[in-house]
Design an enzyme around this catalytic site. Structure first.
Site, PDB file in Angstrom:
ATOM      1  CB  THR A  93       1.509  34.110  46.141  1.00 44.88           C
ATOM      2  OG1 THR A  93       0.662  34.753  46.754  1.00 44.88           O
ATOM      3  CG2 THR A  93       0.171  34.000  44.711  1.00 44.88           C
ATOM      4  CE  LYS A 168      -2.164  35.389  47.679  1.00 46.56           C
ATOM      5  NZ  LYS A 168      -2.384  36.647  48.705  1.00 46.56           N
ATOM      6  CE  LYS A 243       3.256  35.830  41.979  1.00 48.97           C
ATOM      7  NZ  LYS A 243       4.084  35.429  43.626  1.00 48.97           N
TER       8      LYS A 243
END
Ligand code: NAD
Length: 294
Positions: A93, A168, A243
């Site tokens: 990611t 995402k 994050k």
């Protein structure tokens, strides 16, 4: 049978690589941490001395690394040494800008390239049921898809370079915001003398229904396997939620999108993690909202 290089054999990478081995592929693995290499070896991965030797004979190269800077530095090292026509799949990611730079490095060396971040966590990685969100051109996606299958429950081609990362972070921004919303409702219900189960029974079949409530309920009881029932052991750690929220805010700033609730969710998870709860499941934010976290 395909020869696959797998770089980054941590909490996610190792179980993903193990599923590729189980599917009959030859997996050449590399990680910086010896204990992760040991686990990989026990799972049937052929452990290599460095990333360049891992990619040398590979038709497919998968990276599962912490952040954009790691992916770009590894890509700069390995892309010039990769087999002609190989497909690079980055499942880390990372920020959309770095994802597009990674595509550019691969393309510069005549390689196919897909960004394919995942959701489903370590449980999904072990079970081979991850959702992959893929970005890249059709030729690259078509070559990547069969290799992703043994690790996947679902594979969605979201668009061109960077589209997987975009999907995402948009999804996880919804998740962070919705978990805070559901948690606030339980905290208010507690103050109003309404039981957890009563709120759940109503909201789970009413307009307040969402995944954070019905699959991952932040109070113990209504959803027996949610992390709230095991004192908020992850699951999906608050540090990882933070994050992803930070990535969403970087992207929102660069794209000029207004995401005020995303910004507030980032701030709340930052405070929660800053109080030493980065390793707590992200649904533990309810403790912070009750003022119990510090
Ligand atoms: P992790 O820290 O367990 O694994 C990352 C691995 O990369 C480590 O083993 C590290 O040694 C290795 N590494 C770093 N730099 C390297 C280099 N230059 N060469 C080789 N190896 C290197 O992290 P993780 O939980 O496996 O997550 C990996 C990625 O997946 C992250 O981007 C994370 O955001 C994403 N992700 C994690 C989860 C989750 O639940 N853990 C869920 C979805 C997505």
């Amino acid at each position: 049978m395909t020869t696959i290089a797998f770089i980054g054999l941590g909490n996610m990478g190792n179980p993903m690589a193990a599923n590729l081995v189980k599917a009959g592929h030859v997996v050449h693995g590399f990680d910086l941490m010896p204990e992760h290499l040991e686990t990989a070896k026990n799972n049937g991965v052929v452990v290599m001395a460095n990333a360049v030797s891992a990619v040398k004979d590979a038709d497919v190269v998968i990276t599962m690394l912490p952040a954009g800077k790691h992916v770009l530095s590894v890509y700069e090292d390995i892309a010039p040494k990769a087999k002609a026509g190989a497909v690079f799949i980055d499942s880390s990611t990372i920020d959309v800008e770095s994802a597009r730079k990674a595509h550019a490095i691969a393309t510069r060396h005549g390689l196919l390239s897909v960004d394919a971040p995942v959701s489903g966590g370590t449980g999904g990685a072990a079970a081979g049921t991850l959702t992959f969100m893929a970005g890249g051109d059709k030729a690259a996606f078509d070559k990547a898809e069969p290799v992703l299958k043994p690790m996947a429950g679902r594979i969605v081609h979201c668009g061109d370079a960077g589209a997987g990362q975009a999907a995402k972070i948009c999804n996880n921004m919804i998740l962070g915001i919705s978990m805070i919303g559901v948690s606030e409702a339980f905290v208010l219900a507690e103050k109003l003398g309404l039981s957890h189960q009563a709120l759940f029974d109503v909201a789970s079949t009413s307009s307040g229904q969402c995944w954070s409530l019905t699959s991952y309920c932040p109070v113990p009881g209504p959803v027996p396997n949610s992390p709230a029932n095991r004192d908020y052991q992850p699951g999906f750690a608050a540090a990882l939620m933070l994050k992803d929220l930070k990535l969403s805010q970087e992207a929102a700033q660069q794209a000029g999108a207004a995401t005020p609730l995303g910004a507030e969710a980032t701030q709340l998870y930052s405070l929660f993690a800053g109080q030493g709860h980065g390793g707590t499941d992200f649904s533990g934010i309810i403790k912070f909202l009750r003022g119990e976290a510090s």
